[in-house]
Write a protein that holds these residues in place. Structure first.
Motif, mmCIF file in Angstrom:
data_model
loop_
_atom_site.group_PDB
_atom_site.id
_atom_site.type_symbol
_atom_site.label_atom_id
_atom_site.label_comp_id
_atom_site.label_asym_id
_atom_site.label_seq_id
_atom_site.Cartn_x
_atom_site.Cartn_y
_atom_site.Cartn_z
ATOM 1 N N SER A 1 -60.498 -7.327 -20.107
ATOM 2 C CA SER A 1 -61.219 -7.269 -19.382
ATOM 3 C C SER A 1 -61.152 -6.056 -18.444
ATOM 4 N N SER A 2 -62.376 -5.233 -18.040
ATOM 5 C CA SER A 2 -61.414 -4.662 -16.577
ATOM 6 C C SER A 2 -61.067 -3.937 -16.683
ATOM 7 N N LEU A 3 -61.293 -2.753 -17.630
ATOM 8 C CA LEU A 3 -59.897 -2.162 -17.332
ATOM 9 C C LEU A 3 -58.299 -2.452 -17.299
ATOM 10 N N GLY A 4 -57.945 -3.244 -18.384
ATOM 11 C CA GLY A 4 -56.737 -3.770 -17.768
ATOM 12 C C GLY A 4 -56.356 -5.138 -17.052
ATOM 13 N N ILE A 5 -57.608 -5.480 -16.856
ATOM 14 C CA ILE A 5 -57.200 -6.670 -15.851
ATOM 15 C C ILE A 5 -57.817 -8.143 -16.890
ATOM 16 N N PRO A 6 -55.934 -8.548 -17.343
ATOM 17 C CA PRO A 6 -56.420 -9.598 -17.789
ATOM 18 C C PRO A 6 -58.030 -10.814 -16.966
ATOM 19 N N ARG A 7 -57.911 -11.120 -18.325
ATOM 20 C CA ARG A 7 -59.045 -11.887 -18.293
ATOM 21 C C ARG A 7 -58.410 -13.325 -17.349
ATOM 22 N N ASP A 8 -57.661 -13.173 -17.238
ATOM 23 C CA ASP A 8 -57.096 -14.487 -16.335
ATOM 24 C C ASP A 8 -56.867 -13.055 -15.069
ATOM 25 N N PRO A 9 -57.466 -13.026 -14.100
ATOM 26 C CA PRO A 9 -56.975 -11.820 -13.072
ATOM 27 C C PRO A 9 -55.936 -12.443 -12.056
ATOM 28 N N GLN A 10 -55.333 -13.505 -12.366
ATOM 29 C CA GLN A 10 -54.487 -13.849 -11.312
ATOM 30 C C GLN A 10 -53.075 -13.949 -11.946
ATOM 31 N N LYS A 11 -53.187 -13.353 -12.851
ATOM 32 C CA LYS A 11 -52.002 -13.118 -13.065
ATOM 33 C C LYS A 11 -51.441 -11.708 -13.167
ATOM 34 N N ARG A 12 -52.524 -10.623 -12.826
ATOM 35 C CA ARG A 12 -52.018 -9.156 -12.257
ATOM 36 C C ARG A 12 -51.497 -9.770 -11.457
ATOM 37 N N CYS A 13 -52.497 -10.569 -9.942
ATOM 38 C CA CYS A 13 -52.096 -11.180 -9.165
ATOM 39 C C CYS A 13 -50.504 -10.953 -8.742
ATOM 40 N N VAL A 14 -50.433 -11.817 -9.028
ATOM 41 C CA VAL A 14 -49.179 -12.533 -9.186
ATOM 42 C C VAL A 14 -48.014 -11.526 -9.362
ATOM 43 N N SER A 15 -48.017 -10.949 -10.203
ATOM 44 C CA SER A 15 -47.230 -9.747 -10.707
ATOM 45 C C SER A 15 -46.383 -9.370 -9.642
ATOM 46 N N CYS A 16 -46.983 -9.593 -8.366
ATOM 47 C CA CYS A 16 -46.153 -8.502 -7.471
ATOM 48 C C CYS A 16 -46.625 -10.161 -6.821
ATOM 49 N N HIS A 17 -47.282 -11.084 -6.201
ATOM 50 C CA HIS A 17 -47.012 -11.373 -4.926
ATOM 51 C C HIS A 17 -46.921 -13.333 -5.938
ATOM 52 N N GLY A 18 -45.514 -13.222 -6.685
ATOM 53 C CA GLY A 18 -45.290 -14.369 -6.962
ATOM 54 C C GLY A 18 -45.473 -15.650 -6.447
ATOM 55 N N GLU A 19 -44.879 -15.490 -5.034
ATOM 56 C CA GLU A 19 -44.782 -16.610 -4.692
ATOM 57 C C GLU A 19 -46.325 -17.557 -4.289
ATOM 58 N N LYS A 20 -47.124 -16.822 -4.936
ATOM 59 C CA LYS A 20 -48.306 -17.279 -4.817
ATOM 60 C C LYS A 20 -48.982 -17.952 -5.944
ATOM 61 N N GLY A 21 -48.321 -17.669 -6.835
ATOM 62 C CA GLY A 21 -48.408 -18.246 -8.506
ATOM 63 C C GLY A 21 -48.215 -19.544 -8.907
ATOM 64 N N GLY A 22 -47.765 -19.601 -7.722
ATOM 65 C CA GLY A 22 -46.638 -20.797 -8.966
ATOM 66 C C GLY A 22 -45.734 -21.694 -9.590
ATOM 67 N N PRO A 23 -45.516 -22.493 -10.250
ATOM 68 C CA PRO A 23 -47.009 -23.064 -10.671
ATOM 69 C C PRO A 23 -46.576 -24.507 -9.588
ATOM 70 N N PHE A 24 -47.844 -24.939 -9.468
ATOM 71 C CA PHE A 24 -48.231 -25.731 -7.939
ATOM 72 C C PHE A 24 -47.704 -27.111 -9.301
ATOM 73 N N LEU A 25 -47.282 -28.722 -8.079
ATOM 74 C CA LEU A 25 -47.890 -30.097 -8.581
ATOM 75 C C LEU A 25 -49.552 -29.866 -8.787
ATOM 76 N N TYR A 26 -50.086 -29.493 -7.473
ATOM 77 C CA TYR A 26 -51.296 -29.404 -6.781
ATOM 78 C C TYR A 26 -51.580 -28.396 -6.611
ATOM 79 N N PRO A 27 -52.477 -26.877 -7.422
ATOM 80 C CA PRO A 27 -52.878 -26.159 -7.643
ATOM 81 C C PRO A 27 -54.422 -26.146 -6.921
ATOM 82 N N HIS A 28 -54.750 -24.695 -6.839
ATOM 83 C CA HIS A 28 -56.169 -25.246 -5.445
ATOM 84 C C HIS A 28 -57.066 -24.626 -7.296
#
Length: 281
Positions: A182-209
């Motif tokens: 969707s959205s011209l190449g942005i995955p339907r889970d947009p978090q996946k695109r962001c964490v490709s550069c900001h990996g430390e924000k993507g977890g996985p976490f025991l308690y995700p936000h």
């Protein structure tokens, strides 16, 4: 007017190239369009074809423009495909060679096709002595920004996705030639695109936000640019938190400045391994 006799002589020179019916070959085309044919042969497309199977370069003109026999006999007769055609017709010609994902996918993408955007809206055909990477007609931010001015202007905001003063290339996040997302190449889970550069924000976490799990990074951050630090969608983090956490505990008196700094205590805003309340690690 192109003489039929000369047409026959030139056609005979390429008779051994196994040309499809109605094709006359690049040699005949070059007899009138010498500069264009030479520039194409010296460009990226021509060099690639010359290294490919035998006869590919000889068929190059008509592979995109259609059989040229009628046009060669009478330049005013016959329609040459690819001149003034619709976006999808143009894409069909390009797709003959660029048919494999990710390049081929977006050549039929509804969003661009409906807007009349063709391959040649962004790429040069190769007729010119082009030196630009990927035969682009200009920098990505200019090409994309010509149709998406709001997004282009957001890169000029105080906080933006920039490298120095230059916006990050649109294709870093948008798969321009992919319609499987969707959205011209942005995955339907947009978090996946962001964490490709900001990996430390993507977890996985025991308690995700949960906000990130449900709405992705853009639930709290602007994608292109923002007047607020960290590209936040609100000037203060408190107002952003209150959009989801309106029922604050009675002990949190928001008239007290210390309780308006949510991230002072709930600092693990992207996720925590310690607490479901996202307390500092």
């Amino acid at each position: 007017m192109f003489a039929p006799f000369l047409f026959a002589v030139l056609s005979a020179t390429v008779a051994g190239s196994s040309l499809p019916p109605g094709f006359v070959g690049r040699t005949v085309c070059a007899s009138c369009h010498e500069d264009v044919a030479q520039a194409f042969a010296n460009g990226p497309h021509g060099r690639a074809m010359a290294l490919s199977r035998e006869g590919v370069l000889e068929r190059s003109c008509e592979s995109c423009h259609g059989p040229g026999a009628q046009h060669a006999q009478d330049p005013l007769a016959g329609h040459i495909r690819g001149r003034g055609t619709a976006a999808e017709t143009m894409a069909a010609a390009c797709r003959q060679c660029h048919a494999w994902p990710p390049v081929g996918q977006n050549l039929q993408a509804p969003a661009h096709a409906r807007a009349g955007v063709s391959c040649l809206s962004c790429h040069q055909s190769g007729h010119q002595a082009a030196k630009a990477e990927r035969l682009l007609r200009g920098p990505e931010e200019q090409l994309c920004g010509s149709c998406h001015p709001r997004e282009r202007s957001e890169f000029s905001l105080p906080f933006a996705h920039r490298e120095g003063r230059s916006p990050l290339p649109c294709s870093n996040c948008h798969g321009i030639h992919q319609e499987l997302f969707s959205s011209l190449g942005i995955p339907r889970d947009p978090q996946k695109r962001c964490v490709s550069c900001h990996g430390e924000k993507g977890g996985p976490f025991l308690y995700p936000h949960p906000a990130g799990e449900v709405g992705g990074c853009v639930r709290c951050h602007e994608a292109h640019g923002s007047p607020n630090p960290q590209l936040l969608v609100r000037p203060e983090a408190m107002w952003l938190c209150l959009e989801c956490h309106a029922q604050v505990p009675p002990s949190h008196n928001l008239s007290n400045a210390s309780y308006r700094q949510c991230v002072a205590c709930h600092a693990a805003v992207h996720g925590s391994h310690r607490s479901v309340r996202l307390f500092t690690e």
